[in-house]
Design an enzyme around this catalytic site. Structure first.
Site, PDB file in Angstrom:
ATOM      1  N   SER A  38      11.384   0.327  12.686  1.00 22.96           N
ATOM      2  CA  SER A  38      10.455   0.488  13.811  1.00 22.96           C
ATOM      3  C   SER A  38       9.454  -0.665  13.866  1.00 22.96           C
ATOM      4  O   SER A  38       9.431  -1.523  12.981  1.00 22.96           O
ATOM      5  CB  SER A  38       9.704   1.827  13.705  1.00 22.96           C
ATOM      6  OG  SER A  38       8.664   1.746  12.764  1.00 22.96           O
ATOM      7  N   TYR A  98      -5.417   0.411   1.694  1.00 26.45           N
ATOM      8  CA  TYR A  98      -4.727  -0.549   2.565  1.00 26.45           C
ATOM      9  C   TYR A  98      -5.375  -1.937   2.434  1.00 26.45           C
ATOM     10  O   TYR A  98      -4.673  -2.941   2.268  1.00 26.45           O
ATOM     11  CB  TYR A  98      -4.807  -0.051   4.007  1.00 26.45           C
ATOM     12  CG  TYR A  98      -3.925  -0.804   4.984  1.00 26.45           C
ATOM     13  CD1 TYR A  98      -2.538  -0.700   4.919  1.00 26.45           C
ATOM     14  CD2 TYR A  98      -4.476  -1.606   5.968  1.00 26.45           C
ATOM     15  CE1 TYR A  98      -1.732  -1.369   5.810  1.00 26.45           C
ATOM     16  CE2 TYR A  98      -3.669  -2.287   6.877  1.00 26.45           C
ATOM     17  CZ  TYR A  98      -2.296  -2.167   6.793  1.00 26.45           C
ATOM     18  OH  TYR A  98      -1.491  -2.841   7.679  1.00 26.45           O
TER      19      TYR A  98
HETATM   20  N1  LIG Z   1       0.822  -2.339  13.733  1.00 28.64           N
HETATM   21  C1  LIG Z   1      -0.269  -2.936  13.311  1.00 28.64           C
HETATM   22  O1  LIG Z   1      -1.300  -2.909  13.989  1.00 28.64           O
HETATM   23  C2  LIG Z   1      -0.286  -3.689  12.001  1.00 28.64           C
HETATM   24  C3  LIG Z   1      -1.441  -4.406  11.710  1.00 28.64           C
HETATM   25  C4  LIG Z   1      -1.496  -5.113  10.524  1.00 28.64           C
HETATM   26  C5  LIG Z   1      -0.429  -5.106   9.645  1.00 28.64           C
HETATM   27  N2  LIG Z   1       0.676  -4.393   9.939  1.00 28.64           N
HETATM   28  C6  LIG Z   1       1.764  -4.430   8.952  1.00 28.64           C
HETATM   29  O2  LIG Z   1       2.983  -4.709   9.601  1.00 28.64           O
HETATM   30  C7  LIG Z   1       4.062  -4.108   8.880  1.00 28.64           C
HETATM   31  C8  LIG Z   1       4.902  -3.299   9.854  1.00 28.64           C
HETATM   32  O3  LIG Z   1       4.079  -2.301  10.425  1.00 28.64           O
HETATM   33  P1  LIG Z   1       4.389  -1.602  11.835  1.00 28.64           P
HETATM   34  O4  LIG Z   1       3.150  -1.588  12.604  1.00 28.64           O
HETATM   35  O5  LIG Z   1       5.611  -2.187  12.421  1.00 28.64           O
HETATM   36  O6  LIG Z   1       4.579  -0.102  11.319  1.00 28.64           O
HETATM   37  P2  LIG Z   1       5.824   0.870  11.314  1.00 28.64           P
HETATM   38  O7  LIG Z   1       5.328   2.113  10.647  1.00 28.64           O
HETATM   39  O8  LIG Z   1       6.424   0.978  12.661  1.00 28.64           O
HETATM   40  O9  LIG Z   1       6.883   0.099  10.393  1.00 28.64           O
HETATM   41  C9  LIG Z   1       6.887   0.178   9.007  1.00 28.64           C
HETATM   42  C10 LIG Z   1       8.304   0.564   8.575  1.00 28.64           C
HETATM   43  O10 LIG Z   1       8.317   0.554   7.133  1.00 28.64           O
HETATM   44  C11 LIG Z   1       9.091   1.662   6.729  1.00 28.64           C
HETATM   45  N3  LIG Z   1       8.734   2.054   5.380  1.00 28.64           N
HETATM   46  C12 LIG Z   1       7.598   2.679   4.977  1.00 28.64           C
HETATM   47  N4  LIG Z   1       7.670   2.941   3.671  1.00 28.64           N
HETATM   48  C13 LIG Z   1       8.867   2.458   3.239  1.00 28.64           C
HETATM   49  C14 LIG Z   1       9.519   2.452   1.991  1.00 28.64           C
HETATM   50  N5  LIG Z   1       8.943   2.992   0.899  1.00 28.64           N
HETATM   51  N6  LIG Z   1      10.745   1.863   1.884  1.00 28.64           N
HETATM   52  C15 LIG Z   1      11.342   1.322   2.984  1.00 28.64           C
HETATM   53  N7  LIG Z   1      10.764   1.328   4.203  1.00 28.64           N
HETATM   54  C16 LIG Z   1       9.543   1.889   4.329  1.00 28.64           C
HETATM   55  C17 LIG Z   1       8.768   2.763   7.730  1.00 28.64           C
HETATM   56  O11 LIG Z   1       9.744   3.784   7.744  1.00 28.64           O
HETATM   57  C18 LIG Z   1       8.689   1.976   9.035  1.00 28.64           C
HETATM   58  O12 LIG Z   1       9.930   1.947   9.705  1.00 28.64           O
HETATM   59  C19 LIG Z   1       3.425  -3.285   7.762  1.00 28.64           C
HETATM   60  O13 LIG Z   1       3.459  -3.999   6.544  1.00 28.64           O
HETATM   61  C20 LIG Z   1       1.997  -3.123   8.233  1.00 28.64           C
HETATM   62  O14 LIG Z   1       1.093  -2.922   7.166  1.00 28.64           O
HETATM   63  C21 LIG Z   1       0.775  -3.678  11.105  1.00 28.64           C
END
Ligand SMILES: NC(=O)c1ccc[n+]([C@@H]2O[C@H](COP(=O)([O-])OP(=O)(O)OC[C@H]3O[C@@H](n4cnc5c(N)ncnc54)[C@H](O)[C@@H]3O)[C@@H](O)[C@H]2O)c1
Length: 261
Positions: free
Chosen positions: A21, A155
């Site tokens: 995702s 976090y």
């Molecule tokens: N969306 C934001 O605003 C944002 C901001 C800063 C950083 N991030 C970082 O970007 C990255 C992606 O986030 P996103 O927003 O796409 O979120 P998201 O929740 O859509 O995607 C994260 C994915 O990681 C998977 N995941 C979680 N734990 C896991 C595990 N133990 N093993 C395998 N897969 C696992 C989840 O199932 C999910 O599909 C993350 O590292 C997040 O910290 C996101």
């Protein structure tokens, strides 16, 4: 608008964690559009399965499990010749809460995914890249890796560690022809923020209002930078902590209350 140059990843092998995702999924879509062979991982089997194709092998695994990193390397071996050109070390979780009330399980879960697993994946893939003498790694950190945020201590701590991991590996692995960078997304209207946006649109709009570009970014905008950084176009970029946040990191918080100028 799709600004991606076609074919930057033609014939290249990429590994993406957290691919089911949000940003990870947008990265996989971009890689496929640009000709890569992809090992896509997630702990969430259903949505991950939708990505499977003749160019995408899916590996359902919790990256915290000791053997998960080796499974990814093994899948790359089955997919092509074992070569791994690019790693998108992207899986991450956020568990907001007051610092004084965080329980041990929450702390361990966040550290386990954001730090321990990120380390195990990058070193397993790194051993392949050292052997082959080239590679590009992108660790997904966050603006929480360079700034303090209220109400999310695990976090913030874990993402600062991802920035440290990135710098440490960039200086250690450069001699092997391996580039290591970090993506620091700011407010992004996807993935882990989807629920927050739906639950409290007023809060979300207030957050958008202090972004210099006056809006949240999209998963595709994050993926666009991620794809650039792990592509040959960024061949002299290593150790970069790339804040992709609509300009927010440039803003002194004392001026975060908007006034038209
Ligand atoms: N969306 C934001 O605003 C944002 C901001 C800063 C950083 N991030 C970082 O970007 C990255 C992606 O986030 P996103 O927003 O796409 O979120 P998201 O929740 O859509 O995607 C994260 C994915 O990681 C998977 N995941 C979680 N734990 C896991 C595990 N133990 N093993 C395998 N897969 C696992 C989840 O199932 C999910 O599909 C993350 O590292 C997040 O910290 C996101």
């Amino acid at each position: 608008m799709n600004t991606r140059a076609p074919g930057r990843y033609t014939g290249r092998v990429a590994v993406v964690t957290g691919a089911a995702s949000g940003i990870g999924r947008a990265v996989v879509d971009g890689l496929v559009a640009e000709g890569a062979l992809v090992v896509a991982n997630d702990v969430s089997a259903g949505p991950l399965g939708e990505l499977a194709s003749d160019r995408v092998v899916t590996v359902t695994a919790d990256v915290r499990e000791p053997h998960a990193a080796q499974q990814l390397v093994g899948a790359a071996r089955d997919l092509a010749d074992g070569r791994i050109d690019a790693l998108f070390n992207n899986a991450g979780i956020s568990r907001p809460g007051r610092a004084a009330e965080i329980d041990e399980e929450t702390w361990s879960h966040v550290m386990g995914v954001n730090n321990d697993a990120a380390f195990h994946v990058v070193t397993a893939v790194g051993r392949v890249m050292i052997e082959q003498g080239h590679g590009a790694v992108l660790n997904t950190a966050s603006v929480a890796g360079t700034h303090g945020l209220p109400g999310n201590v695990p976090y913030v701590v874990s993402k600062h560690a991802v920035v440290g991991l990135t710098r440490a590996l960039a200086v250690e692995w450069g001699v092997h022809g391996i580039r290591v960078n970090a993506l620091c997304p700011g407010l992004t209207a996807s993935g882990m923020n989807t629920r927050l946006r739906a639950a409290d649109s007023g809060y979300w709009e207030a957050r958008e209002a202090v972004v210099p570009l006056r809006r949240a970014g999209t998963a595709e905008e994050q993926a666009s930078v991620a794809l650039f950084l792990n592509s040959p176009e960024a061949s002299y970029v290593s150790g970069l902590i790339a804040e992709v946040d609509g300009g927010t990191h440039a803003l002194y918080a004392g001026y975060a209350v908007n006034r038209p100028v």
